[in-house]
Design a protein around this motif. Structure first.
Motif, short mmCIF file in Angstrom:
data_model
loop_
_atom_site.label_atom_id
_atom_site.label_comp_id
_atom_site.label_asym_id
_atom_site.label_seq_id
_atom_site.Cartn_x
_atom_site.Cartn_y
_atom_site.Cartn_z
N ILE A 18 0.83 -1.20 0.00
CA ILE A 18 0.00 0.00 0.00
C ILE A 18 0.87 1.25 0.00
O ILE A 18 0.54 2.25 -0.64
N VAL A 19 2.00 1.22 0.68
CA VAL A 19 2.94 2.35 0.65
C VAL A 19 3.34 2.65 -0.79
O VAL A 19 3.30 3.80 -1.23
N ASP A 20 3.72 1.62 -1.53
CA ASP A 20 4.14 1.80 -2.92
C ASP A 20 3.02 2.39 -3.77
O ASP A 20 3.24 3.31 -4.56
N THR A 27 0.66 10.61 -2.68
CA THR A 27 0.38 10.84 -1.26
C THR A 27 1.65 10.61 -0.44
O THR A 27 2.63 10.06 -0.92
N HIS A 28 1.59 11.03 0.80
CA HIS A 28 2.71 10.87 1.72
C HIS A 28 2.45 9.68 2.63
O HIS A 28 1.32 9.45 3.06
N VAL A 29 3.48 8.94 2.92
CA VAL A 29 3.43 7.87 3.92
C VAL A 29 4.66 8.08 4.81
O VAL A 29 5.70 7.48 4.60
N PRO A 30 4.54 9.00 5.78
CA PRO A 30 5.71 9.38 6.56
C PRO A 30 6.19 8.33 7.57
O PRO A 30 7.29 8.42 8.07
N PHE A 31 5.34 7.34 7.84
CA PHE A 31 5.71 6.27 8.77
C PHE A 31 4.75 5.11 8.57
O PHE A 31 3.67 5.28 8.00
N LEU A 32 5.15 3.94 9.02
CA LEU A 32 4.26 2.78 9.01
C LEU A 32 3.49 2.73 10.32
O LEU A 32 4.02 3.12 11.37
#
Length: 112
Positions: A18-20, A27-32
């Protein structure tokens, strides 16, 4: 993103797949997500608290936050703008969309 309402659009997930995908769409994914915010007992409140805490730790605070579920594909830019306008004009601190159900609610459930 098309609404122009947001300084940032971020995705909260614990999945690298989903991050990829999220990053591919800008969109941003700054952390899991942590285990506590990802397990079967995690609530939306748990996830939102974690997101706000992570941003606050970086010195970032928000005046308004939207939580849009991936299961809400009909969240159009116009509907988001209407929602924000409704929230700003009210004295409420949150807004939750609902729709009428054309049958008794019991018909929307199934015994398993």
């Amino acid at each position: 993103m098309e609404s122009g309402l947001f300084d940032a659009v971020m995705v909260s997930t614990d999945s690298m797949e989903i991050v990829d995908i999220a990053k591919r769409y800008g969109t941003h994914v700054p952390f899991l997500r942590s285990e506590a915010a990802s397990n079967d007992y995690a609530t939306t409140n748990d996830v939102l608290h974690e997101v706000l805490s992570e941003y606050e730790a970086k010195g970032i605070k928000f005046d308004v936050m939207f939580c849009i579920y991936p299961t809400a594909p009909f969240s159009t830019p116009g509907k988001l703008k209407t929602a924000l306008d409704s929230l700003v004009r009210s004295t409420a601190d949150s807004l939750l969309p609902v729709v009428s159900f054309s049958f008794p609610p019991q018909r929307g459930m199934r015994e398993m």
